[in-house]
Scaffold this motif. Structure first.
Motif, PDB file in Angstrom:
ATOM      1  N   LEU A  27       0.841  -1.197   0.000  1.00 13.37           N
ATOM      2  CA  LEU A  27       0.000   0.000   0.000  1.00 13.37           C
ATOM      3  C   LEU A  27       0.875   1.245   0.000  1.00 13.37           C
ATOM      4  CD1 LEU A  27      -2.777   1.396   0.275  1.00 13.37           C
ATOM      5  CD2 LEU A  27      -2.530   1.160   2.764  1.00 13.37           C
ATOM      6  N   TYR A  28       0.646   2.125  -0.965  1.00  7.51           N
ATOM      7  CA  TYR A  28       1.395   3.367  -1.103  1.00  7.51           C
ATOM      8  C   TYR A  28       0.468   4.553  -0.855  1.00  7.51           C
ATOM      9  CZ  TYR A  28       5.161   0.740  -3.425  1.00  7.51           C
ATOM     10  OH  TYR A  28       6.182  -0.133  -3.724  1.00  7.51           O
ATOM     11  N   LEU A  29       1.031   5.616  -0.264  1.00  8.62           N
ATOM     12  CA  LEU A  29       0.259   6.818   0.041  1.00  8.62           C
ATOM     13  C   LEU A  29       1.159   8.039  -0.129  1.00  8.62           C
ATOM     14  CD1 LEU A  29      -2.550   7.793   1.251  1.00  8.62           C
ATOM     15  CD2 LEU A  29      -1.373   7.846   3.456  1.00  8.62           C
ATOM     16  N   SER A  30       0.573   9.125  -0.615  1.00 11.01           N
ATOM     17  CA  SER A  30       1.322  10.378  -0.741  1.00 11.01           C
ATOM     18  C   SER A  30       1.193  11.201   0.535  1.00 11.01           C
ATOM     19  CB  SER A  30       0.781  11.199  -1.912  1.00 11.01           C
ATOM     20  OG  SER A  30      -0.490  11.750  -1.585  1.00 11.01           O
ATOM     21  N   ASP A  31       2.003  12.243   0.625  1.00 16.79           N
ATOM     22  CA  ASP A  31       1.775  13.256   1.644  1.00 16.79           C
ATOM     23  C   ASP A  31       0.482  13.998   1.317  1.00 16.79           C
ATOM     24  OD1 ASP A  31       4.173  12.630   2.889  1.00 16.79           O
ATOM     25  OD2 ASP A  31       5.310  14.138   1.772  1.00 16.79           O
ATOM     26  N   ASN A  32       0.008  14.776   2.271  1.00 14.19           N
ATOM     27  CA  ASN A  32      -1.135  15.640   2.027  1.00 14.19           C
ATOM     28  C   ASN A  32      -0.720  16.700   1.012  1.00 14.19           C
ATOM     29  OD1 ASN A  32      -3.266  17.437   2.025  1.00 14.19           O
ATOM     30  ND2 ASN A  32      -3.299  17.731   4.243  1.00 14.19           N
ATOM     31  N   GLN A  33      -1.277  16.627  -0.179  1.00 14.14           N
ATOM     32  CA  GLN A  33      -0.867  17.518  -1.253  1.00 14.14           C
ATOM     33  C   GLN A  33      -1.292  18.969  -1.019  1.00 14.14           C
ATOM     34  OE1 GLN A  33       1.087  16.202  -4.177  1.00 14.14           O
ATOM     35  NE2 GLN A  33       1.344  15.012  -2.304  1.00 14.14           N
ATOM     36  N   ASN A  34      -2.186  19.187  -0.078  1.00 13.64           N
ATOM     37  CA  ASN A  34      -2.559  20.561   0.254  1.00 13.64           C
ATOM     38  C   ASN A  34      -1.514  21.244   1.128  1.00 13.64           C
ATOM     39  OD1 ASN A  34      -4.897  20.523  -1.205  1.00 13.64           O
ATOM     40  ND2 ASN A  34      -6.199  19.958   0.516  1.00 13.64           N
ATOM     41  N   TYR A  36      -4.957  13.498  -1.174  1.00 12.05           N
ATOM     42  CA  TYR A  36      -4.019  12.379  -1.150  1.00 12.05           C
ATOM     43  C   TYR A  36      -4.094  11.569  -2.435  1.00 12.05           C
ATOM     44  CZ  TYR A  36      -3.761  13.163   3.918  1.00 12.05           C
ATOM     45  OH  TYR A  36      -3.577  13.712   5.153  1.00 12.05           O
ATOM     46  N   TYR A  37      -2.956  10.932  -2.767  1.00 14.49           N
ATOM     47  CA  TYR A  37      -2.905   9.900  -3.797  1.00 14.49           C
ATOM     48  C   TYR A  37      -2.572   8.570  -3.110  1.00 14.49           C
ATOM     49  CZ  TYR A  37      -2.601  13.697  -7.227  1.00 14.49           C
ATOM     50  OH  TYR A  37      -2.850  14.804  -7.983  1.00 14.49           O
ATOM     51  N   TRP A  38      -3.084   7.472  -3.703  1.00  8.90           N
ATOM     52  CA  TRP A  38      -2.728   6.166  -3.173  1.00  8.90           C
ATOM     53  C   TRP A  38      -2.804   5.122  -4.275  1.00  8.90           C
ATOM     54  CZ3 TRP A  38      -6.177   1.858  -1.923  1.00  8.90           C
ATOM     55  CH2 TRP A  38      -7.515   2.078  -2.321  1.00  8.90           C
ATOM     56  N   LYS A  39      -2.146   3.997  -4.042  1.00  7.27           N
ATOM     57  CA  LYS A  39      -2.223   2.880  -4.976  1.00  7.27           C
ATOM     58  C   LYS A  39      -1.874   1.603  -4.231  1.00  7.27           C
ATOM     59  CE  LYS A  39       2.521   2.628  -6.760  1.00  7.27           C
ATOM     60  NZ  LYS A  39       3.369   2.611  -7.960  1.00  7.27           N
ATOM     61  N   LEU A  97      -3.058   1.268 -10.198  1.00  9.93           N
ATOM     62  CA  LEU A  97      -3.453   2.625 -10.555  1.00  9.93           C
ATOM     63  C   LEU A  97      -3.191   3.578  -9.403  1.00  9.93           C
ATOM     64  CD1 LEU A  97      -6.927   1.919 -12.170  1.00  9.93           C
ATOM     65  CD2 LEU A  97      -4.882   2.643 -13.371  1.00  9.93           C
ATOM     66  N   LYS A  98      -3.044   4.845  -9.743  1.00 10.90           N
ATOM     67  CA  LYS A  98      -2.922   5.877  -8.715  1.00 10.90           C
ATOM     68  C   LYS A  98      -4.274   6.571  -8.593  1.00 10.90           C
ATOM     69  CE  LYS A  98      -0.402   9.598  -9.478  1.00 10.90           C
ATOM     70  NZ  LYS A  98       0.784  10.477  -9.621  1.00 10.90           N
ATOM     71  N   TRP A  99      -4.800   6.598  -7.363  1.00 10.38           N
ATOM     72  CA  TRP A  99      -6.121   7.168  -7.117  1.00 10.38           C
ATOM     73  C   TRP A  99      -5.989   8.425  -6.267  1.00 10.38           C
ATOM     74  CZ3 TRP A  99     -10.234   4.914  -9.496  1.00 10.38           C
ATOM     75  CH2 TRP A  99     -10.021   3.633 -10.015  1.00 10.38           C
ATOM     76  N   ARG A 100      -6.904   9.354  -6.462  1.00 13.38           N
ATOM     77  CA  ARG A 100      -6.867  10.619  -5.735  1.00 13.38           C
ATOM     78  C   ARG A 100      -8.165  10.792  -4.952  1.00 13.38           C
ATOM     79  NH1 ARG A 100      -9.066  15.651  -6.370  1.00 13.38           N
ATOM     80  NH2 ARG A 100      -7.820  17.444  -5.736  1.00 13.38           N
ATOM     81  N   PHE A 101      -8.065  11.315  -3.738  1.00  8.19           N
ATOM     82  CA  PHE A 101      -9.271  11.640  -2.975  1.00  8.19           C
ATOM     83  C   PHE A 101      -8.993  12.836  -2.077  1.00  8.19           C
ATOM     84  CE2 PHE A 101      -6.986   8.621  -0.313  1.00  8.19           C
ATOM     85  CZ  PHE A 101      -7.068   9.174   0.959  1.00  8.19           C
TER      86      PHE A 101
END
Length: 725
Positions: free
Chosen positions: A286-293, A328-331, A355-359
């Motif tokens: 499971l991959y997760l980005s930092d808070n893009q805001n 966030y992005y995750w995949k 896939l990379k998903w955004r929410f």
């Protein structure tokens, strides 16, 4: 007909590590600029290099028009993944791909298309289509909120089981294997059908966003259109059915001041048996980005390693504690068996990348309750209050009064008091007068942003908003300046002014009426009181005393159609009150005596009433929410129907017309009558009023009632205690 099973198609086999499928066509739709040679050129197909043409975009302004931008819209994968918005003001936006035979005539294929729309499409909106009315036409479309697939030779349309007009990104996939066609939505099989002999036309180019025969407009986003030359069993990626899905917003559940977000997905399918999980998948990375805001780092980082559990229908889940106002992005990367009793590590090219998903997580902007309408007497204090539910400290509290433009309300005025806390705000307006009347709303701001404004609440200061004494003129004595004019119908000469109840009165006859132009001050239909003095002999049926009426909307005081009684009519344009019930008085007005007739609209109690000479004579149910304003003038001695003035020959004099912006109660109506006519009115007879000085009930409980009771003290008719023969 359908066997339900699920898997996803989103990446080509090159990424999935599975051989056998070939990408035949790919339209990324990632352009941010287009070329122009009299027609906008773009939507390049990567495999062949063929450029498409834009339909419905004749000039540069069409490509970047306000509110609907064709290019550079965020795509389902976020980042540099973009989408075309094929909605235009003219409703004719589309892409002519110039690619003929995008789908093979009779062999197997799989087409994958991302789309997003909020419209149900009452008629078919073609997402991907070669339909020009020819043999061999085929189209993927939306109709009545459902995704559909049809081809020439189909005996029925394949249709999704779920609505797709929810404003979220969806992956549509349709495929042929032999003579069987399949329709998928977000990796889930929706419908299937066996259609032997179907041949797809190879001589017609394909379009996105409409059909070739100049119809079938689709209004929404399209991104990443791909066509493979293989059937569905040879196309597979990794984890599928993710939640939160692409571009989903307002994600998360508050928990003790924090925010919990559950990620879920299902394990990759076995490409040889799509009804089972891939047996080579051991773990999920499971991959997760930092808070893009709050971070400019677009990379995804390994967050957790999760073993595969359950069967093909089992949701894999992970609950995270994330920020409010997050982006966030995750995949999920599928970790495959390495053949030596272990699993390839995260990031291995042997794994199945996802896939990379955004929410976006829940916004922390304040939530507000709405203030309530206020009605006060002149000089009283009005108070509006709202409750504030905010995840962070509120730093701005703003009250506004609607206007042109709206104005900020502050406490620099000595009559204004604003009290703010972190959980509430109150606006008090002391010594209220007509100038304070209007609509007020509230907004709050915290670090998360500005709240949605509350619904505006009305402050109504009770007032006489129109008063026409009719003492030889039609001037307005209320102070609001809504003066009327006497109008003559054809043949009229001089207005007739006669002796009135107080001063002079207006006599309409068959030649005259008074007209008061419409003013917004009269836009009150929930609470209203209108009164007029009437004196006449035999009056013509249905003739109006005073009215603000247009065809079947508005209100009117008039004579009934069958007797000499007064009637109060409240109507709306949807016929809710068109044919009644109307409030009808019981007093015959045709006695050449002055009578005061009063109509009251009372939304607070859900009815409207009619009074004659200060006494309530009828009450009928009234729903003010069904009423609509009109801009008809106020007419005295006439009414308006379809812009025509009619209702003359009243044969009565009219005097002292008043309109109030609130519903007078029975006591107030009686006081208004007695202040002019004198005398006394029994508004509501007391229960123990059994006699009076004249031997009849007199609306007072006093010694006369006690005397009547005493004279009959201990009268008894009980059997057998005191009944004697």
């Amino acid at each position: 007909m359908v066997k339900k099973f699920c898997f996803t198609f989103s990446f080509i086999l090159l990424f999935a590590g599975i051989s056998g499928a070939s990408l035949k066509h790919h339209w990324p739709l990632d352009e941010t600029t287009l070329d122009y040679d009299g027609t906008w050129i773009g939507a390049t197909e990567l495999i062949t290099g063929i450029e498409g043409k834009m339909f419905g975009y004749a000039s540069e302004s069409d490509v970047t028009q306000s509110g609907i931008k064709l290019l550079g819209n965020p795509g389902p994968q976020g980042g540099s993944d973009y989408a075309y918005d094929l909605e235009t003001d003219g409703g004719i936006g589309g892409v002519a791909t110039q690619v003929y035979g995008a789908l093979p005539a009779t062999s197997d294929f799989t087409a994958v298309i991302w789309f997003k729309t909020s419209l149900p499409h009452a008629s078919q909106g073609h997402i991907f289509s070669n339909n020009s009315g020819q043999a061999g036409r085929c189209n993927l479309f939306i109709h009545n909120s459902m995704l559909g697939l049809w081809a020439d030779g189909f005996s029925s349309t394949l249709s999704s089981e779920e609505a797709v007009d929810d404003g979220n990104w969806h992956e549509a996939t349709f495929s042929r294997k032999g003579s069987t066609f399949y329709l998928f939505l977000d990796g889930t099989l929706q419908d299937t059908g066996d259609f032997p002999g179907v041949s797809i036309d190879q001589s017609t180019f394909w379009m996105m966003g409409r059909q070739r025969s100049w119809g079938g407009d689709y209004e929404g986003m399209v991104s990443d259109v791909k066509v493979y030359d293989t059937n569905y069993t040879q196309v597979s990626t990794g984890a599928w059915n993710p939640a939160p899905a692409a571009e989903q917003i307002e994600v998360g559940t508050p928990n003790n001041g924090g925010l919990d977000v559950q990620l879920s997905w299902q394990t990759a399918r076995d490409p040889e048996n799509p009804d089972a999980v891939n047996p080579d998948v051991n773990v999920h990375y499971l991959y997760l980005s930092d808070n893009q805001n709050t971070s400019s780092d677009p990379n995804l980082y390994l967050f957790d390693t999760i073993p595969v559990t359950g069967d093909k229908d089992t949701l894999q889940t992970k609950t995270l504690s994330l920020d409010y106002d997050g982006h966030y992005y995750w995949k999920v990367e599928e970790g495959l068996d390495d053949g030596a009793g272990g699993t390839y590590p995260a990031g291995s090219e042997n794994n199945i990348d996802g896939l990379k998903w955004r929410f976006e997580t829940l916004a922390s902007v304040p939530l507000l309750t709405d203030p309530s309408d206020q009605m006060v007497d002149p000089g009283e204090t009005a108070a509006f209050s709202v409750e504030i539910d905010s995840l962070g400290p509120v730093n701005q509290w703003n009250w506004y009064k609607q206007g042109d433009p709206d104005t900020l309300v502050d406490d620099s005025d000595s009559d204004i008091t604003i009290t703010n806390t972190q959980t509430s705000s109150t606006l008090e307006i002391a010594d209220a007068d007509e100038a304070d009347g209007g609509f007020y709303y509230f907004e709050a701001v915290n670090d998360g942003g500005q709240s949605e404004p509350t619904t505006a609440a009305e402050l109504r200061v009770k007032a006489l908003i129109g008063h026409w004494k009719l003492d030889g003129t039609a001037a307005d004595s209320s102070g609001n300046g809504n003066n009327g004019t006497v109008q003559a119908v054809e043949g009229g000469s001089n207005p007739q002014w006669v002796d009135g109840f107080d001063g002079q009165a207006f006599y309409p006859d068959e030649q005259y009426y008074v007209q008061i132009p419409h003013d917004s001050i009269f836009n009150v239909l929930d609470s209203l009181t209108v009164s007029v003095w009437v004196k006449g002999g035999i009056m013509n049926p249905n003739c109006p005393f005073v009215a603000k009426h247009e065809f079947i909307s508005g209100w009117m005081l008039n004579r009934t159609g069958s007797a000499g009684n007064a009637r109060f009519i409240a109507r709306d344009a949807a016929n809710y009150h068109r044919y009644g019930p109307f409030a009808i008085g019981s007093t015959d007005l045709q006695d050449e005596q002055w009578h005061q007739v009063v109509g009251v609209l009372d939304s607070a109690n859900g009815h409207y009433r009619i009074y004659v000479d200060g006494v309530l004579e009828d009450t009928q149910p009234y729903d003010h929410t069904q009423m609509v304003f009109n801009d008809a003038p106020i007419l005295i001695g006439a009414s308006q129907f379809n812009d025509a003035i009619n209702g003359f020959a009243l044969n009565a004099a009219l005097d002292d017309v008043k309109i109030y912006n609130y519903a007078k109660d029975p006591v107030e109506v009686a006081q208004d009558y007695t202040s002019m006519a004198g005398g006394e009115i029994c508004v509501e007879r007391p229960a123990l009023d059994i006699s009076g000085e004249a031997g009849e009930p007199d609306c007072v409980v006093d010694m006369w009632d006690l005397l009547e009771l005493s004279e009959n003290w201990l009268d008894c008719a009980l059997v057998p205690e005191c009944y004697l023969y």
